[in-house]
Write a protein that holds these residues in place. Structure first.
Motif, PDB file in Angstrom:
ATOM      1  N   SER A 112      35.129  43.586  31.506  1.00 44.27           N
ATOM      2  CA  SER A 112      35.472  43.469  32.933  1.00 44.27           C
ATOM      3  C   SER A 112      34.952  42.178  33.547  1.00 44.27           C
ATOM      4  O   SER A 112      35.527  41.674  34.511  1.00 44.27           O
ATOM      5  CB  SER A 112      34.912  44.672  33.701  1.00 44.27           C
ATOM      6  OG  SER A 112      33.490  44.587  33.807  1.00 44.27           O
ATOM      7  N   TYR A 115      37.621  39.400  33.851  1.00 46.09           N
ATOM      8  CA  TYR A 115      38.863  39.546  34.609  1.00 46.09           C
ATOM      9  C   TYR A 115      39.015  38.443  35.658  1.00 46.09           C
ATOM     10  O   TYR A 115      40.054  37.800  35.759  1.00 46.09           O
ATOM     11  CB  TYR A 115      38.938  40.922  35.285  1.00 46.09           C
ATOM     12  CG  TYR A 115      39.024  42.081  34.316  1.00 46.09           C
ATOM     13  CD1 TYR A 115      39.434  41.897  32.993  1.00 46.09           C
ATOM     14  CD2 TYR A 115      38.682  43.376  34.707  1.00 46.09           C
ATOM     15  CE1 TYR A 115      39.503  42.954  32.093  1.00 46.09           C
ATOM     16  CE2 TYR A 115      38.754  44.435  33.820  1.00 46.09           C
ATOM     17  CZ  TYR A 115      39.162  44.224  32.516  1.00 46.09           C
ATOM     18  OH  TYR A 115      39.232  45.270  31.635  1.00 46.09           O
ATOM     19  N   VAL A 148      38.206  50.491  33.711  1.00 50.91           N
ATOM     20  CA  VAL A 148      38.897  49.200  33.670  1.00 50.91           C
ATOM     21  C   VAL A 148      39.674  48.975  34.959  1.00 50.91           C
ATOM     22  O   VAL A 148      39.620  47.893  35.563  1.00 50.91           O
ATOM     23  CB  VAL A 148      39.849  49.141  32.451  1.00 50.91           C
ATOM     24  CG1 VAL A 148      40.814  47.967  32.578  1.00 50.91           C
ATOM     25  CG2 VAL A 148      39.050  49.035  31.164  1.00 50.91           C
ATOM     26  N   TYR A 151      37.493  47.929  37.880  1.00 57.93           N
ATOM     27  CA  TYR A 151      37.082  46.526  37.883  1.00 57.93           C
ATOM     28  C   TYR A 151      38.247  45.600  38.246  1.00 57.93           C
ATOM     29  O   TYR A 151      38.045  44.583  38.919  1.00 57.93           O
ATOM     30  CB  TYR A 151      36.502  46.140  36.520  1.00 57.93           C
ATOM     31  CG  TYR A 151      35.150  46.748  36.251  1.00 57.93           C
ATOM     32  CD1 TYR A 151      34.052  46.420  37.043  1.00 57.93           C
ATOM     33  CD2 TYR A 151      34.966  47.640  35.200  1.00 57.93           C
ATOM     34  CE1 TYR A 151      32.798  46.976  36.800  1.00 57.93           C
ATOM     35  CE2 TYR A 151      33.716  48.206  34.948  1.00 57.93           C
ATOM     36  CZ  TYR A 151      32.644  47.879  35.754  1.00 57.93           C
ATOM     37  OH  TYR A 151      31.408  48.431  35.519  1.00 57.93           O
TER      38      TYR A 151
END
Length: 199
Positions: A112, A115, A148, A151
């Motif tokens: 994460s 990202y 996921v 995040y």
């Protein structure tokens, strides 16, 4: 004598210019103007939508380019994305990642953390960037995918919230049928039009 040779060479030069202008007309910039370009990168979700994506792109006046890798993660695409963008110079980038980040719970936070890095790489190179979230899966890894998604919501400003549109069918609980992928891509494209991302 000098003036004679000078006038002779000037005469040849003018003839050369006339021949060039008649046989090899200069092309304007518009002659080589390309279609707007959209680059689609990601994991097996990207692979599933690839054919419909390229078809819709072409029919809508865009050049659609797919670079999908089964089993790939966000950590890998942090390294792969910049060269792809520099090569293709897209106007828009679609990123379909996160599904493979959620399989191992103790690695989710590590994945994460990249990202926002991936998003910034794409945006800093001039591309309008959209993150396509993983679908709402129905396997034992559901908590990982929910993490996921948390995040992605936290870090990514422009995202397609897939769980509101797509649910994988029974089977492996992750991947869609061919019709499912087609429907997903159509919904995604319609959403991008509505959000004025690809107008």
């Amino acid at each position: 004598m000098l003036s004679y040779y000078l006038s002779f060479f000037l005469h040849l030069s003018f003839q050369y210019v006339e021949i060039q202008s008649e046989e090899y007309p200069q092309h304007t910039f518009e002659t080589f103007e390309r279609k707007p370009r959209i680059l689609f990168v990601g994991d097996s979700m990207c692979v599933g939508m690839k054919d419909t994506f390229e078809k819709i792109s072409n029919e809508s006046g865009w050049e659609g380019i797919s670079k999908c890798k089964v089993g790939s993660t966000s950590l890998q695409w942090r390294e792969w994305l910049e060269p792809e963008i520099k090569h293709w110079q897209p106007d828009v980038v679609l990123i379909s990642l996160g599904t493979n980040d959620g399989w191992i719970v103790d690695r989710i936070k590590k994945h994460s953390e990249v990202y926002s890095e991936i998003y910034k790489i794409s945006s800093s190179l001039g591309a309008r960037t959209v993150w396509v979230e993983p679908p709402k899966i129905s396997t034992k890894f559901v908590k990982g995918i929910e993490a996921v998604r948390y995040y992605i919501h936290r870090d990514i400003p422009i995202r397609f919230e897939t769980e509101n549109y797509v649910t994988p069918p029974p089977g492996d609980g992750v991947h869609l049928t061919s019709n499912g992928y087609e429907s997903w891509m159509i919904k995604l494209w319609s959403w991008m039009l509505k959000e004025d991302i690809i107008n």
